[in-house]
Motif scaffolding. Sequence first.
Motif, PDB file in Angstrom:
ATOM      1  N   PRO A 133      24.829  -5.387  24.475  1.00  0.00           N
ATOM      2  CA  PRO A 133      24.923  -5.429  25.943  1.00  0.00           C
ATOM      3  C   PRO A 133      24.598  -4.079  26.576  1.00  0.00           C
ATOM      4  N   LYS A 134      24.431  -4.094  27.869  1.00  0.00           N
ATOM      5  CA  LYS A 134      24.131  -2.856  28.604  1.00  0.00           C
ATOM      6  C   LYS A 134      25.257  -1.846  28.421  1.00  0.00           C
ATOM      7  N   GLY A 135      24.827  -0.587  28.267  1.00  0.00           N
ATOM      8  CA  GLY A 135      25.796   0.467  28.037  1.00  0.00           C
ATOM      9  C   GLY A 135      26.143   0.641  26.560  1.00  0.00           C
ATOM     10  N   GLY A 136      25.573  -0.181  25.717  1.00  0.00           N
ATOM     11  CA  GLY A 136      25.843  -0.089  24.291  1.00  0.00           C
ATOM     12  C   GLY A 136      25.014   0.980  23.594  1.00  0.00           C
ATOM     13  N   THR A 137      25.163   1.034  22.269  1.00  0.00           N
ATOM     14  CA  THR A 137      24.499   2.067  21.464  1.00  0.00           C
ATOM     15  C   THR A 137      23.845   1.431  20.256  1.00  0.00           C
ATOM     16  N   VAL A 138      22.625   1.907  19.964  1.00  0.00           N
ATOM     17  CA  VAL A 138      21.925   1.556  18.733  1.00  0.00           C
ATOM     18  C   VAL A 138      21.576   2.857  18.031  1.00  0.00           C
ATOM     19  N   LYS A 139      21.993   2.961  16.748  1.00  0.00           N
ATOM     20  CA  LYS A 139      21.797   4.222  16.033  1.00  0.00           C
ATOM     21  C   LYS A 139      21.135   3.963  14.697  1.00  0.00           C
ATOM     22  N   LEU A 140      20.092   4.767  14.419  1.00  0.00           N
ATOM     23  CA  LEU A 140      19.395   4.711  13.132  1.00  0.00           C
ATOM     24  C   LEU A 140      19.738   5.975  12.358  1.00  0.00           C
ATOM     25  N   THR A 141      20.296   5.805  11.143  1.00  0.00           N
ATOM     26  CA  THR A 141      20.644   6.948  10.289  1.00  0.00           C
ATOM     27  C   THR A 141      19.905   6.838   8.973  1.00  0.00           C
ATOM     28  N   VAL A 142      19.508   8.000   8.464  1.00  0.00           N
ATOM     29  CA  VAL A 142      18.831   8.088   7.164  1.00  0.00           C
ATOM     30  C   VAL A 142      19.666   9.014   6.288  1.00  0.00           C
ATOM     31  N   LEU A 193      19.670   4.820  22.475  1.00  0.00           N
ATOM     32  CA  LEU A 193      19.039   4.744  21.148  1.00  0.00           C
ATOM     33  C   LEU A 193      19.065   6.125  20.514  1.00  0.00           C
ATOM     34  N   ASP A 194      19.696   6.237  19.341  1.00  0.00           N
ATOM     35  CA  ASP A 194      19.882   7.540  18.706  1.00  0.00           C
ATOM     36  C   ASP A 194      19.386   7.464  17.266  1.00  0.00           C
ATOM     37  N   VAL A 195      19.075   8.637  16.701  1.00  0.00           N
ATOM     38  CA  VAL A 195      18.612   8.733  15.319  1.00  0.00           C
ATOM     39  C   VAL A 195      19.269   9.940  14.663  1.00  0.00           C
ATOM     40  N   ASP A 196      19.580   9.814  13.383  1.00  0.00           N
ATOM     41  CA  ASP A 196      20.211  10.904  12.626  1.00  0.00           C
ATOM     42  C   ASP A 196      19.613  10.888  11.225  1.00  0.00           C
ATOM     43  N   ILE A 197      18.912  11.968  10.857  1.00  0.00           N
ATOM     44  CA  ILE A 197      18.227  12.062   9.559  1.00  0.00           C
ATOM     45  C   ILE A 197      18.797  13.243   8.802  1.00  0.00           C
ATOM     46  N   ASP A 198      19.194  13.025   7.501  1.00  0.00           N
ATOM     47  CA  ASP A 198      19.672  14.133   6.662  1.00  0.00           C
ATOM     48  C   ASP A 198      18.585  15.184   6.523  1.00  0.00           C
ATOM     49  N   GLY A 252      17.757   7.728  -4.418  1.00  0.00           N
ATOM     50  CA  GLY A 252      16.851   7.292  -3.363  1.00  0.00           C
ATOM     51  C   GLY A 252      17.412   7.655  -2.001  1.00  0.00           C
ATOM     52  N   PHE A 253      17.087   6.862  -1.002  1.00  0.00           N
ATOM     53  CA  PHE A 253      17.610   7.103   0.344  1.00  0.00           C
ATOM     54  C   PHE A 253      17.969   5.763   0.967  1.00  0.00           C
ATOM     55  N   ARG A 254      18.872   5.838   1.959  1.00  0.00           N
ATOM     56  CA  ARG A 254      19.386   4.646   2.622  1.00  0.00           C
ATOM     57  C   ARG A 254      19.189   4.776   4.132  1.00  0.00           C
ATOM     58  N   MET A 255      18.745   3.673   4.763  1.00  0.00           N
ATOM     59  CA  MET A 255      18.589   3.591   6.209  1.00  0.00           C
ATOM     60  C   MET A 255      19.574   2.585   6.763  1.00  0.00           C
ATOM     61  N   SER A 304       0.867  -1.183   0.000  1.00  0.00           N
ATOM     62  CA  SER A 304       0.000   0.000   0.000  1.00  0.00           C
ATOM     63  C   SER A 304       0.899   1.226   0.000  1.00  0.00           C
ATOM     64  N   MET A 305       1.268   1.664  -1.170  1.00  0.00           N
ATOM     65  CA  MET A 305       2.228   2.746  -1.301  1.00  0.00           C
ATOM     66  C   MET A 305       1.545   4.081  -1.043  1.00  0.00           C
ATOM     67  N   GLU A 306       2.189   4.953  -0.273  1.00  0.00           N
ATOM     68  CA  GLU A 306       1.675   6.293  -0.010  1.00  0.00           C
ATOM     69  C   GLU A 306       2.839   7.203   0.332  1.00  0.00           C
ATOM     70  N   GLU A 307       2.597   8.483   0.202  1.00  0.00           N
ATOM     71  CA  GLU A 307       3.621   9.479   0.494  1.00  0.00           C
ATOM     72  C   GLU A 307       3.526   9.876   1.959  1.00  0.00           C
ATOM     73  N   ILE A 308       4.658   9.776   2.672  1.00  0.00           N
ATOM     74  CA  ILE A 308       4.663  10.083   4.091  1.00  0.00           C
ATOM     75  C   ILE A 308       5.824  11.010   4.398  1.00  0.00           C
ATOM     76  N   ASN A 309       5.729  11.657   5.565  1.00  0.00           N
ATOM     77  CA  ASN A 309       6.831  12.469   6.063  1.00  0.00           C
ATOM     78  C   ASN A 309       7.785  11.547   6.808  1.00  0.00           C
ATOM     79  N   LEU A 310       8.997  11.430   6.283  1.00  0.00           N
ATOM     80  CA  LEU A 310       9.924  10.436   6.798  1.00  0.00           C
ATOM     81  C   LEU A 310      10.367  10.766   8.219  1.00  0.00           C
ATOM     82  N   SER A 311      10.583  12.029   8.530  1.00  0.00           N
ATOM     83  CA  SER A 311      11.040  12.395   9.879  1.00  0.00           C
ATOM     84  C   SER A 311      10.021  11.984  10.934  1.00  0.00           C
ATOM     85  N   SER A 312       8.750  12.298  10.699  1.00  0.00           N
ATOM     86  CA  SER A 312       7.708  11.927  11.662  1.00  0.00           C
ATOM     87  C   SER A 312       7.587  10.418  11.773  1.00  0.00           C
TER      88      SER A 312
END
Length: 592
Positions: free
Chosen positions: A502-511, A468-473, A517-520, A440-448
């Motif tokens: 493990p505890k104290g670690g980091t998970v990061k999502l970048t766009v 948990l961190d996020v970084d969006i162009d 196109g775009f890469r995650m 079901s393809m639709e246009e969305i705001n990627l940041s939100s």
Amino acid sequence: MTFLRSVVGKLWFTILLLVSFVLFILTVMLLEFFQNYTIEQTKDNLINTAEKIARILEEHPNDKQSIGLEISWEVIDRVTKVVIIKNDHEIYYSPNTENDQKLAIDDIKNDPDLSQVFHKDIMVEKVSNLSTRKSPNDENANYSIIGVPLHLSGNQGAVFIYQSLEVMKDTSRSTTKFILLVAGVAIVLTTIFAFFLSTRITAPLRKMREAAFEVARGKFDTKVPILTHDEIGELATAFNQMGRQLKFNMNALNQEKEQLSSILSSMADGVITFNRDGTILITNPPGDRFLQYWYYEKGASTSSEAIPSQVMELFQKAVETEKEQMGEISLQGRHWVILVTPLYSNRFIRGAVAVLRDMTEERQLDKMRKDFIANVSHELRTPISMLQGYSEAIVDDIAESQEEKKEMAKVIYDESLRMGRLVNELLDLARMEAGHIQLSMEEINLSSFINRIIHKFQGLAKDNEIYLDVDIDSGVESVFLDPDRIEQVLTNLIDNAIRHTPKGGTVKLTVELEEKGFRMNVQDSGSGISEEDLPFVFERFYKADKARTRGKSGTGLGLAIAKNIIDAHKGTISVQSKLGHGTTFSFFLPRK
């Protein structure tokens, strides 16, 4: 020296040497002939003259002797001297005889050779220097003396005629000079003619030499002009035909080479051709990839000496036994089957060809087929066992209190939900692999969209003490995709990252915004994935936790479903990981 080494110089020198040798022999023979001829001719002339004078005198009696003498003096030339002896008292010398050149009667009679004219009445000849009359300054006073008998009124007389040998030598020298002049002129003319002839003969040869160099450089269209119809012209014709044939053969060889190269390049199997000493001659792209895997794993240089030992063993066996040899080799998590066949040239083995088939996918499929039933059975066995155990406890009234019964019922409920989730995921995966997935393809705001997903996992990350961190162009705004399916992918990737960090670690999502196109990227600092497991992470029932313990472990279908969802979006998904250094899952989605 360069000129003498050339064909022109050799021909010129050969002709000149041959002609010079012939002229030398001819000159020596001519000089010898003319010298002998001159001496003999002079001697014959002197004899003829003396006999003529004697005959003249004999034909004229004493009363006419003055006429006979005058005629005799007219017969001789200016260099010939004559002495006429009628008797001891009548001796006559030719008018051209000087005092120091006179032949005295005493000298004649005292000479044993010359005196034979009187005693034996024969003709005599002798070479003498007139020693008794020789002048001190006369170095060339040798004379050739001819004496003939003279018969007058019963008296025995004689006619002596003599001539200086210097006259003969002058004649010989003149003849020698003339012959040498003619020989010199002949040598000069021969030199000019030989140079002209050799130049004319070798001119087409020089053109053929230049054409041969052009052909050697690969210019097979070069032609030699045909100037004559002799052997050199035929040679030029043959050379032109050879050039055309060479061009035809080279074109045929190039076509065969290109055809062979195309065939080798288009082959899915790797091909490596070896010389008899084991040197690599030809490889195709799959064969190059195989060697690159070997060089990377063994740390070897890209040279012919760094050939895989298994391949060399098969090669040596094939050369020794003259039979095909087959073997297997594993490199960088991939498997190859190798077939080595000897190559023959005139019944002698000149090398071998190795065909390498990448069997990794087939082995993976075989492993998947073998593991599928075991994995499904294992995944279903645990909840079924728990359902059976807790239901038996309730039936047997083992749980006495109502709270214990509720707790057992809750476990039964959770396990049924897990079984249902497993079955649904299996059904979803089957539909996706069959191509029945609906987007079901639709246009969305990627940041939100991203922030909402991150917010959902903030509580879980906080409980596990993970940042948990996020970084969006900034350029990424609205995108066109199926939000539910992409959320399912991101949920799976983030959940896996949190569970294996493990505890104290980091998970990061970048766009990241790219050209098409775009890469995650979902990056964690967890335990990582081993090298041998990397090729299988997107397969069904893959689990990094080999013990398959509950709690941390999922069903093993999440990444397989994620891959199918990304494929349905015409995108790509990949993983990079190193054991003990974390893992990064990355997927790319095109704009449309």
